[in-house]
Design a protein around this motif. Structure first.
Motif, PDB file in Angstrom:
ATOM      1  N   TYR A   9       2.084   1.833  -3.482  1.00  0.00           N
ATOM      2  CA  TYR A   9       1.027   2.461  -4.278  1.00  0.00           C
ATOM      3  C   TYR A   9       0.958   3.949  -3.968  1.00  0.00           C
ATOM      4  O   TYR A   9       0.911   4.797  -4.866  1.00  0.00           O
ATOM      5  CB  TYR A   9      -0.328   1.829  -3.951  1.00  0.00           C
ATOM      6  N   GLN A  10       0.961   4.271  -2.684  1.00  0.00           N
ATOM      7  CA  GLN A  10       0.838   5.659  -2.258  1.00  0.00           C
ATOM      8  C   GLN A  10       1.972   6.515  -2.816  1.00  0.00           C
ATOM      9  O   GLN A  10       1.747   7.632  -3.297  1.00  0.00           O
ATOM     10  CB  GLN A  10       0.834   5.721  -0.724  1.00  0.00           C
ATOM     11  N   GLU A  11       3.186   5.995  -2.753  1.00  0.00           N
ATOM     12  CA  GLU A  11       4.353   6.740  -3.232  1.00  0.00           C
ATOM     13  C   GLU A  11       4.306   6.996  -4.733  1.00  0.00           C
ATOM     14  O   GLU A  11       4.951   7.925  -5.224  1.00  0.00           O
ATOM     15  CB  GLU A  11       5.626   5.978  -2.867  1.00  0.00           C
TER      16      GLU A  11
ATOM     17  N   LEU B 104       0.822  -1.203   0.000  1.00  0.00           N
ATOM     18  CA  LEU B 104       0.000   0.000   0.000  1.00  0.00           C
ATOM     19  C   LEU B 104       0.860   1.259   0.000  1.00  0.00           C
ATOM     20  O   LEU B 104       0.538   2.249  -0.663  1.00  0.00           O
ATOM     21  CB  LEU B 104      -0.935   0.000   1.213  1.00  0.00           C
ATOM     22  N   LYS B 105       1.964   1.207   0.720  1.00  0.00           N
ATOM     23  CA  LYS B 105       2.890   2.332   0.749  1.00  0.00           C
ATOM     24  C   LYS B 105       3.493   2.566  -0.633  1.00  0.00           C
ATOM     25  O   LYS B 105       3.648   3.714  -1.067  1.00  0.00           O
ATOM     26  CB  LYS B 105       4.004   2.059   1.769  1.00  0.00           C
TER      27      LYS B 105
ATOM     28  N   VAL C 267      -4.314   6.029  -6.285  1.00  0.00           N
ATOM     29  CA  VAL C 267      -5.347   6.303  -5.290  1.00  0.00           C
ATOM     30  C   VAL C 267      -6.546   5.363  -5.391  1.00  0.00           C
ATOM     31  O   VAL C 267      -7.479   5.449  -4.591  1.00  0.00           O
ATOM     32  CB  VAL C 267      -5.843   7.760  -5.405  1.00  0.00           C
TER      33      VAL C 267
ATOM     34  N   TYR D 291      -3.844   5.103   3.695  1.00  0.00           N
ATOM     35  CA  TYR D 291      -2.895   5.524   2.667  1.00  0.00           C
ATOM     36  C   TYR D 291      -3.586   6.350   1.584  1.00  0.00           C
ATOM     37  O   TYR D 291      -3.006   6.606   0.532  1.00  0.00           O
ATOM     38  CB  TYR D 291      -2.228   4.291   2.049  1.00  0.00           C
ATOM     39  N   GLY D 292      -4.818   6.737   1.848  1.00  0.00           N
ATOM     40  CA  GLY D 292      -5.550   7.547   0.877  1.00  0.00           C
ATOM     41  C   GLY D 292      -5.960   6.773  -0.352  1.00  0.00           C
ATOM     42  O   GLY D 292      -6.112   7.347  -1.434  1.00  0.00           O
ATOM     43  N   ILE D 293      -6.162   5.462  -0.201  1.00  0.00           N
ATOM     44  CA  ILE D 293      -6.476   4.610  -1.341  1.00  0.00           C
ATOM     45  C   ILE D 293      -7.889   4.050  -1.231  1.00  0.00           C
ATOM     46  O   ILE D 293      -8.293   3.557  -0.187  1.00  0.00           O
ATOM     47  CB  ILE D 293      -5.471   3.439  -1.438  1.00  0.00           C
TER      48      ILE D 293
END
Length: 321
Positions: free
Chosen positions: A39-41, A36-37, A45, A67-69
């Protein structure tokens, strides 16, 4: 911002068995958070998972908001016993059992139902699909049952027979869709089904030694050509289908708020595909792609600065309010 429209967070793209073993005692939060991190980086989203048998995607859905996803999952895929699919889900032998699986997924918080109607590509033989596809009448009944329960249907499908059976049954999204002929593409263009091609799956195998590159290259080339054909068909006669995509470029339009996007069309574009007239599509199919509420903001085109008539992004989307 980007979205991943066909993922399996339980997999690592390197060694499936090893990846699954990491969760054999229950979903491993540390590994899930690492994904997830990542993806976030990368500004991703939205993630649409294909499910698994160990509850990993379900746990990812719980953690993703941190993570805002926006994470969507079928929880697990449903396959007929004796056919491909145990790798990502649970099986059934009768339609009564299939219905029970649908209810189990729904109760577990599934955003949609995923069914497995064919095998996968045989990477040792161009044009071949492993296993035997489900009979068209079975697929039709499966889709009917899921729809009656108010669930959209994601269908893992390859090959002409499988694709045509899935389209005739009214699946909401066609995943992979490798080895389609002109008849299958025409059926797709005339349907309301969203196509989500997954070219990266085979491309990632190039050069890693697991399969002969000379066998992989024609598989990749035929998949790319089918996407070109699908795009051309869409331009010549506006289809009732929204081209699926594995990544979605999204950009908010400053100073303007849209709570409802009524007219739009999403097209999966190849690198440097020329600018064409954008068609319109109903709000209903965007809901099918996202399997949920339409996010606020505007899906925008991304053009090359050097040549405004050329798209540099591999994927683009545009909305018309």
């Amino acid at each position: 911002m980007f979205g991943e429209c066909h993922a399996h967070i339980i997999m690592d793209g390197v060694n499936y068995r090893h990846a699954v073993d990491m969760h054999k005692n229950g979903p491993d939060d540390k590994i899930i958070r690492e994904h997830l991190k990542a993806y976030q980086e990368r500004g991703i989203v939205f993630v649409r998972d294909g499910g698994d048998a160990l509850g990993v995607s379900a746990r990812a859905k719980e953690l993703a908001p941190e993570y805002g996803i926006d994470y969507r999952t079928p929880i697990f895929a449903i396959h007929k016993e004796g056919h491909y699919g145990s790798i990502v889900g649970n099986g059934f032998a009768t339609m009564v059992e299939f219905h029970k699986r649908v209810l189990e997924a729904k109760q577990a918080g599934a955003d949609f139902i995923k069914i497995m109607t064919t095998g996968i590509l045989d990477f040792n033989e161009h044009g071949a699909i492993t296993g035997t596809p489900l009979d068209g009448s079975e697929v039709k009944e499966m889709v009917h049952i899921a729809h009656e329960e108010g669930m959209a249907v994601m269908s893992h499908t390859n090959g002409d027979y499988g694709v045509q059976a899935a389209l005739a049954a009214g699946v909401d999204s066609l995943e992979h869709g490798n080895y389609m002929n002109e008849e299958s593409l025409t059926m797709l263009a005339e349907s309301d089904t969203v196509w989500v091609p997954t070219l990266v799956t085979v491309r990632n195998l190039l050069g890693d030694g697991r399969y002969d590159d000379e066998t992989l290259k024609p598989i990749i080339e035929s998949a790319e050509e089918n996407i070109r054909k699908a795009f051309r068909m869409g331009i010549k006669q506006p289809p009732e289908v929204m081209r699926g995509l594995t990544e979605l470029f999204m950009e908010k339009e400053s100073g303007t708020k849209y709570s409802r996007l009524w007219k739009f069309w999403v097209i999966r574009m190849l690198h440097t595909a020329g600018l064409r007239k954008v068609k319109r599509k109903s709000r209903r199919n965007l809901r099918l792609l996202f399997i949920g509420d339409i996010p606020r903001g505007v899906l925008c085109e991304r053009r090359s600065q050097k040549n405004p008539e050329t798209y540099r992004a591999k994927f683009y989307a545009i909305s018309i309010n």
